[in-house]
Every structure is written in structure tokens, then in C-alpha cells.
Design an enzyme around this catalytic site. Structure first.
Site, short mmCIF file in Angstrom:
data_model
loop_
_atom_site.label_atom_id
_atom_site.label_comp_id
_atom_site.label_asym_id
_atom_site.label_seq_id
_atom_site.Cartn_x
_atom_site.Cartn_y
_atom_site.Cartn_z
N ASP B 106 37.62 43.80 47.47
CA ASP B 106 38.09 42.44 47.24
C ASP B 106 37.86 41.61 48.49
O ASP B 106 38.20 42.05 49.60
CB ASP B 106 39.58 42.46 46.87
CG ASP B 106 39.98 41.19 46.15
OD1 ASP B 106 39.12 40.55 45.52
OD2 ASP B 106 41.17 40.83 46.20
N HIS B 113 42.11 29.04 50.56
CA HIS B 113 43.05 30.15 50.38
C HIS B 113 43.33 30.86 51.70
O HIS B 113 44.49 31.12 52.05
CB HIS B 113 42.51 31.14 49.36
CG HIS B 113 43.33 32.41 49.26
ND1 HIS B 113 44.58 32.44 48.69
CD2 HIS B 113 43.07 33.67 49.69
CE1 HIS B 113 45.06 33.68 48.77
NE2 HIS B 113 44.17 34.44 49.37
N GLU B 179 46.44 36.49 41.89
CA GLU B 179 45.32 35.86 42.59
C GLU B 179 44.22 35.64 41.56
O GLU B 179 43.71 36.60 40.97
CB GLU B 179 44.82 36.73 43.76
CG GLU B 179 45.87 36.89 44.85
CD GLU B 179 45.32 37.32 46.20
OE1 GLU B 179 44.26 37.98 46.25
OE2 GLU B 179 45.97 36.98 47.22
N GLU B 181 40.66 35.01 40.51
CA GLU B 181 39.38 35.29 41.16
C GLU B 181 38.29 35.46 40.10
O GLU B 181 38.56 35.63 38.92
CB GLU B 181 39.47 36.63 41.95
CG GLU B 181 40.65 36.74 42.88
CD GLU B 181 40.59 37.95 43.81
OE1 GLU B 181 39.52 38.62 43.86
OE2 GLU B 181 41.60 38.23 44.48
N ASP B 213 44.02 39.65 40.74
CA ASP B 213 44.44 40.62 41.76
C ASP B 213 45.94 40.46 41.97
O ASP B 213 46.39 39.83 42.92
CB ASP B 213 43.65 40.32 43.04
CG ASP B 213 44.07 41.20 44.21
OD1 ASP B 213 44.47 42.35 43.96
OD2 ASP B 213 43.99 40.72 45.35
N ARG B 217 53.85 40.12 47.31
CA ARG B 217 53.75 39.51 48.65
C ARG B 217 54.75 40.09 49.64
O ARG B 217 54.46 40.14 50.85
CB ARG B 217 53.97 38.00 48.54
CG ARG B 217 52.99 37.29 47.66
CD ARG B 217 51.56 37.43 48.15
NE ARG B 217 50.65 36.70 47.29
CZ ARG B 217 49.32 36.78 47.38
NH1 ARG B 217 48.75 37.59 48.27
NH2 ARG B 217 48.56 36.09 46.56
N GLN B 220 53.27 43.45 50.67
CA GLN B 220 52.06 43.17 51.46
C GLN B 220 52.39 42.70 52.88
O GLN B 220 51.79 43.16 53.85
CB GLN B 220 51.23 42.12 50.72
CG GLN B 220 49.93 41.73 51.40
CD GLN B 220 49.21 40.58 50.69
OE1 GLN B 220 49.64 40.11 49.64
NE2 GLN B 220 48.11 40.12 51.27
N LYS B 233 48.91 45.59 46.66
CA LYS B 233 47.83 45.25 45.73
C LYS B 233 47.46 46.39 44.79
O LYS B 233 46.93 46.14 43.70
CB LYS B 233 46.56 44.92 46.53
CG LYS B 233 46.71 43.86 47.59
CD LYS B 233 46.51 42.49 47.02
CE LYS B 233 46.26 41.46 48.12
NZ LYS B 233 45.90 40.15 47.55
N THR B 237 45.04 45.67 39.01
CA THR B 237 44.09 44.56 39.07
C THR B 237 43.55 44.41 37.65
O THR B 237 43.05 45.38 37.08
CB THR B 237 42.91 44.91 40.02
OG1 THR B 237 43.44 45.25 41.30
CG2 THR B 237 41.95 43.74 40.14
N GLU B 338 50.72 30.12 47.27
CA GLU B 338 50.21 28.86 47.78
C GLU B 338 50.76 27.69 46.97
O GLU B 338 51.13 26.65 47.51
CB GLU B 338 48.68 28.82 47.68
CG GLU B 338 47.95 29.83 48.53
CD GLU B 338 46.47 29.84 48.20
OE1 GLU B 338 46.03 30.74 47.47
OE2 GLU B 338 45.76 28.92 48.65
#
Lengths: 393, 393
Positions: B106, B113, B179, B181, B213, B217, B220, B233, B237, B338
């Protein structure tokens, strides 16, 4: 029929019986077990198709009771006379990658190594990160570049930038290194959404190999923030061809060093999974360091429990590395960046001055552990030679 | 025989033809192509065993000329009358993971970002690391937990430690995120010791999926130094079931944003591999953000070139994610951390206040791109619902 001769001091005696995948000239790779200096062809010895395969995965997936039954049957058979066509001399075989690698994770479980690397990579900070004593820190590596001992290693190219450089350049790594580790092979996985406890380790872990996590320190140092190592490691990881069954390591089981603070509950268990394995690293034929696996802070049982604590699936063929094995002494450090302190303190290897690996250099890592009744269990070796980088055009 | 009806505004018109793996009640998974609201059974249409398989891997390994020939033949056949038994309504099929995932990497290729995450994770430092504009930063993820759209996501458990806490605790993530993507699927790999140039991208990349993904948080933030994301993570996925062939995206190819400094030679090419793909994220049925893929700093061709620049092998079935797609505007951010600025600025979703994902929440990410002659190419969607964490005992 033939009786196998096994020298009394063999590292591959009747208490070891590691599994591997071998071939002889003109034959297909298949599963064998090493006994002394012989390789016994298991498909021929036991007459089962699961051993006539190019990896151990199908057998590993059958689970711990089956592993125990096969081990007991092999022990019984190789103690007597067996068919001569089931036996090959170890010098006459080619060894292959023994497993189809599913996910590969590499940990960082030696306190000495993590402290040394912290000092070298982040000289202005505390060497151990705040999380280090709470969880076995690890990252996923590249499965497709796990190779068997004996595979030549082409020097990787990549971006590197010394602190004094204005911008990075691209070229062959000039700080090519090893990491002497043990690798743990998962036989029985766990489904997504479930977790494996530390005390369930032996139900899932099939066996152990020696692992060399080749590392390009210049590439790694530039790329690794904030998402961790990638191209500094992904070019190659070598493993030894013989997978020592966990059952052969009963006499090697010891406590880990005291873990303070006490780990959270999901990392605690009753079983001892420290392992008293002694590694030895030869650089161009000269022993340069003897890393003691028994000093590793986190046990492999804790590493597997941590990997699945979030519900991640585990799979047959998963491989996880311990991280570099380093002890407290200079001659116990399992990576050359530690041994030579970032290249500042060269070592003399076979009469030549060395910091990092030169083209043509060869590294062999071997390991042994206590077996029953004063015997030793051998892991064999993982060996690799550095070839010059391939440049385009 | 039957003629396929395709609405003129279908996102799955004759210029798209994405491949997937489907089954119907009581049948085995096999390869199909989507045409309008139909799934065409390729083994039946073309009479070839390579499509009677549970993944696309065998077909993908056949290479670009073969991909082009099959695409041309499908285009020709579905424009006329085809055997009725080769056609199933899309509402009547179950979609499966379309590929056997080899290595999963990834990336982190959106400047917006990376800057936003830098500000949130490291508020006292420069948001972009010094390496970010020199190389596509990426890390290896867990292949075995890549799942197909529609798979429920069990809230992961793990260690997390808020800055004010004295020590970490273990429990269900309370900052569960997405996420948004794109994911790129490698059809033809490259052997260890060789590298793929950016202009060779189309020889190797088979097609594109939408990728979510999922990210915890809190886990992480605590674990990720110094080796990068792991359990934050690795629990799941998700990818969309239809792999849009690279050949369907010709009209979507654009320049990347200006790359300054000029990338090193191994990351430069003549071909344009920016992609004008518009993503849309629905949270419990409400569109909350529309991330523009066209703003991504690094192209997928550069990502693949970087991955293999050190000689690492690439394999059929390798999957690499772009990293979160975020544009410069608040309503273009592709992760909820975000969008809600670390949870400090909640959003209203279907009448409820949200920062991170609650149990029962559902996220669907869809995407479209320009096709030829004013048409649009659809990627379908990747969807997942959050189930409560499973706690032991």
C-alpha cells in the site's frame, strides 16, 4: 533394505528429524526428512501422496496430532531397516524452498538489537520507542522474495541519501547487511475475526528455520519514515532448507527474560516459549558473531498472538521472523551495522577489513539447540553470496 | 441465443468489460465479464478452461497480447447474439475475491493525504517527510485479509494509548476509519533481480479495482514507530469485485501533477499514467466525500517501478494500493480522520453525528472514469459493514 548409520554426535539425530523439500537429478521436488547425513524420501517411506509435493504446506495444514503421528512413525521406521530406494545422501540432493510462503512478517524482538539500531538510526532520541516493551513491534515483508539457502543475492539498487547530501541518488547499496534471525512457520492458520492465544502456539506453529533478513541500510534509512522498511528489505530474505519441528525443541524451551512492564493479558500465557538456540554467523568462512536466541525479549508465541490479536487471519505457510538476534556483547550482535557500529568500527574478516558486505562475500548462519539426553539439535545453515548489482543499459 | 440489452448510459457498456469471479446458486466460482446488468460466463462464451477457474490469475498470467485478444473477441461476440446459458443477471450472482493475492503493498501517493496525516499524527513536525517527494512511500500489507466487497468487517481489537494515558490498554478500536483508494492488479510479474520501468507498466498491470484500506487509527498511532503500520491495518482490506482492464482506461489517462523535484531516472517515463478517476464515498447511504484520483502525486506506473527497483520480484496477483485519495478540499478527503480532522470536527451522516465508524455503519466507495465518446466507465463499488468486536471469554 538398509539401516541408516547416524554418528552419535550428529546434529541430525533421531530426536531432530527436520523436514525439507529436495530433489535429485531429473526428479521433482518432494518432501524428505533429514537423518544424519541421509535424506529419507517420505513419499517412498510412508507411501503417502501428501509428501510427493513440492512444498510442506499440505502436510503442515493437517495439524498437530497428525504432525505427532508422522513424527512417531518416522522415528519407528528409521530406527530399523528401510527400503534403500527411500534414502539419498545429503550431498546428492538439491534443497528447495520448503514452504509456499503466505504472509511474511518480521519482528524486532531483541532488546539489544532494537536499542542498538535506535542509537544508530536516531542518535538524538531515546533508542527504544515507548511502545517497544508493550508489544512485539513488527511489519509485513515481501513473501515473493523469500528464497532458500544457497540462492545468490544480487546487490540491490535504490535511493539513498546521506545526511550531508542535498538530494538522494540512485545506485547499488553501499551498506548491505545481514540480520541473523529465526523464522517460525505456521502450519495451521486461524480464520479472519479470530485470534490465537500464546498458549495455543504449538497447535499452529509447525517448526523453525534460520532466517537471514538481508538489509540495505542506506536504502532503509532514507525510505523508512513514516511507513517502515520497504525496499531496504524486500529484495531478498533467505531461509534454511530444513524446518525443525517444534516438537524437536522441547529441551530448548526456556523462560524469556523478565518482561517489565507485565504484558497485557492477550500476550500472557503459561507455556514457556523462550528458546535456547545458539546462532553462529560466518563471514567468508570466519565466525564473526554468536547471537544467543535465549535473550530475545518477546517469544514467538507472543508474536503470533499479537499478529492475530486484531482478528487478522493466519494461514498455512505464514512465516514470521524474530528480528535480528543480538545479545549484550559486541560478539553477540546479529547484524553487521551493530557489529561495526554503523561502519565506524571495521572488523577483520579472513584477513580483510570489512564494514558492510562486498561483492563476492558469503555469509552462512548456523544454529543449534539442546536436545534430549545431552544431544544437540541442528538447524543446518542459511547461506548466501553477494553478486554485483545489475545496472540498466 | 440472446442479444444483450445495454442501456446507453450504462457504466458497464461495451467499452468497459471488467472481469470478475462469480457464482450462482449451486455452481462453482468462475470468471465472468460484466456487460450492462448482465454477467457473461466466459468459460461458456469462449469455451476455454482458463476461465473456469476461481480466480483471474491464470488468465492474467497470459500477458498483454492475450488480454487484448480476449477483449477484442468478447467485444465482437457480445455485440451480436450469444448463447442464453452464458448470460446471468447481475442481481442473481454472488461475487468472489477476483484474484489470489500474492504480495500486497500500500502506497501513500496523495500529497494532500500525506500532509493531512502528517499534521494529525505528528503535529510538532513538518507534515511531509523529506523523502516524500523523492519516492512513492509504501509498505507491505497483509495479503490474507484482502476480502471482496460485501464482506462484513469485525471491529478490530488492539493496543492503543492516548498521549495522556500512562500505559496502553487492549480493546476494540474506537477510531475505526476507511481509506478510499484505487488498487492495481499485477498480471505479469518480473523475476527477482530485474526491474520494471514506468513505461513497461501496461505490460504488467492487468487492471484496477477500488480498494478500502480499513484503518484503526488508535492502534496505528501507538504501534507505527519505527516499523510502520501493522495491526492498525492488517485486519481487513476490501476490494471491489470487478477488475477494470487497463485497456478500458485509455480515455482516463492524464498527466500527474507537476513533480518537483524531477524524479530520479528510474521513476521517469514517457507515458501518462495519471488517471482521471472520480471516487465517491457513501457513509450509511449519504455521500460524504468525492476524492479526485487525478490529483495523486505519484502514478501507479511509478509505484510499480519503485517496488521492483531494488530487484524485488513481482508476481501474478500482486496488488498495490494507491494510498488514500484526498484532494485539497474538505469534501475531497478520502479518510474520515481527515474529513473530521482527527474527530475534532464531526460530520452529520444520515441525521447522526459521526467522527469514526460505529458498529452497524456501512461504507460504500464507488468510482467512475471517462470512457470513449463521452461515455463513463464504472468500477462498481466496494462496500462493507462494521460488526461489533468479538471479545474473548
Amino acid at each position: 533394505m538398509t539401516a541408516l548409520s547416524i554418528p552419535g554426535d550428529s546434529l541430525f539425530g533421531i530426536d531432530n528429524l527436520p523436514y525439507g523439500v529436495f530433489s535429485t537429478a531429473g526428479t521433482d521436488p518432494r518432501v524428505g526428512v533429514r537423518v544424519g547425513d541421509h535424506v529419507v524420501d517420505l513419499a517412498k517411506l510412508l507411501g503417502e501422496d501428501v509428501f510427493a509435493q513440492p512444498t510442506l504446506n499440505s502436510f503442515m495444514a493437517q495439524g498437530r496430532r497428525r504432525w505427532a503421528a508422522v513424527r512417531a512413525r518416522i522415528t519407528e521406521l528409521v530406527g530399523g531397516e528401510i527400503a534403500a530406494e527411500a534414502v539419498v545422501a545429503v550431498d546428492d540432493v538439491t534443497m528447495h524452498l520448503p514452504i509456499a510462503v503466505a504472509d511474511y512478517v518480521d519482528f524486532y524482538a531483541s532488546e539489544n538489537h532494537a536499542t542498538n539500531l535506535g542509537r544508530l538510526f536516531r542518535p538524538d532520541s531515546e533508542p527504544l520507542m515507548p511502545n517497544w516493551k508493550y508489544l512485539p513491534v513488527g511489519y509485513h515483508g515481501r513473501s515473493s522474495t523469500v528464497v532458500v539457502s544457497g540462492t545468490d543475492i544480487v546487490r540491490p539498487r535504490g535511493q539513498r541519501k546521506a545526511p550531508a547530501d542535498a538530494a538522494p541518488t540512485f545506485g547499488p547499496s553501499v551498506r548491505l547487511d545481514i540480520e541473523a534471525e529465526l523464522g517460525f512457520v505456521v502450519g495451521v492458520g486461524s480464520p479472519m475475526g479470530s485470534s490465537i492465544t500464546p498458549d495455543e502456539f504449538a497447535e499452529h506453529c509447525f517448526g523453525v528455520v534460520i532466517l537471514n533478513d538481508w538489509s540495505a541500510r542506506d536504502i532503509q534509512a532514507w525510505e523508512y519514515v513514516p511507513l517502515g522498511p520497504n525496499l531496504g528489505k524486500s529484495f531478498a530474505t533467505s531461509i534454511s532448507p530444513w524446518v525443525v519441528p517444534l516438537a524437536a525443541l522441547e529441551a530448548a524451551r526456556i523462560d524469556t527474560p523478565v518482561q517489565d512492564p507485565t504484558p497485557l493479558a492477550y500476550l500472557r500465557g503459561e507455556e514457556k516459549w523462550g528458546l535456547d538456540v545458539e546462532l553462529e554467523v560466518e563471514w567468508n568462512g570466519q565466525v564473526v558473531t554468536r547471537p544467543p536466541y535465549g535473550r530475545m525479549y518477546w517469544s514467538p508465541a507472543q508474536m503470533l498472538a499479537h499478529t492475530t490479536a486484531n482478528g487478522a487471519a493466519a494461514s498455512t505457510g505464514d512465516l514470521f521472523g524474530s528480528g535480528t538476534v543480538s545479545g549484550p556483547e559486541q560478539n553477540q550482535r546479529g547484524a553487521f551495522i551493530e557489529l561495526t557500529w554503523g561502519g565506524a568500527e571495521p572488523v577483520t574478516v579472513a584477513g580483510e577489513r570489512r564494514t558492510f558486505l562486498e561483492d563476492g562475500d558469503e555469509v552462512a548462519i548456523s544454529a543449534t539447540a539442546p536436545g534430549p539426553n545431552g544431544t544437540r539439535i541442528g538447524f543446518g545453515e542459511v547461506r548466501g553470496r553477494i553478486l554485483p548489482a545489475v545496472m540498466p543499459g
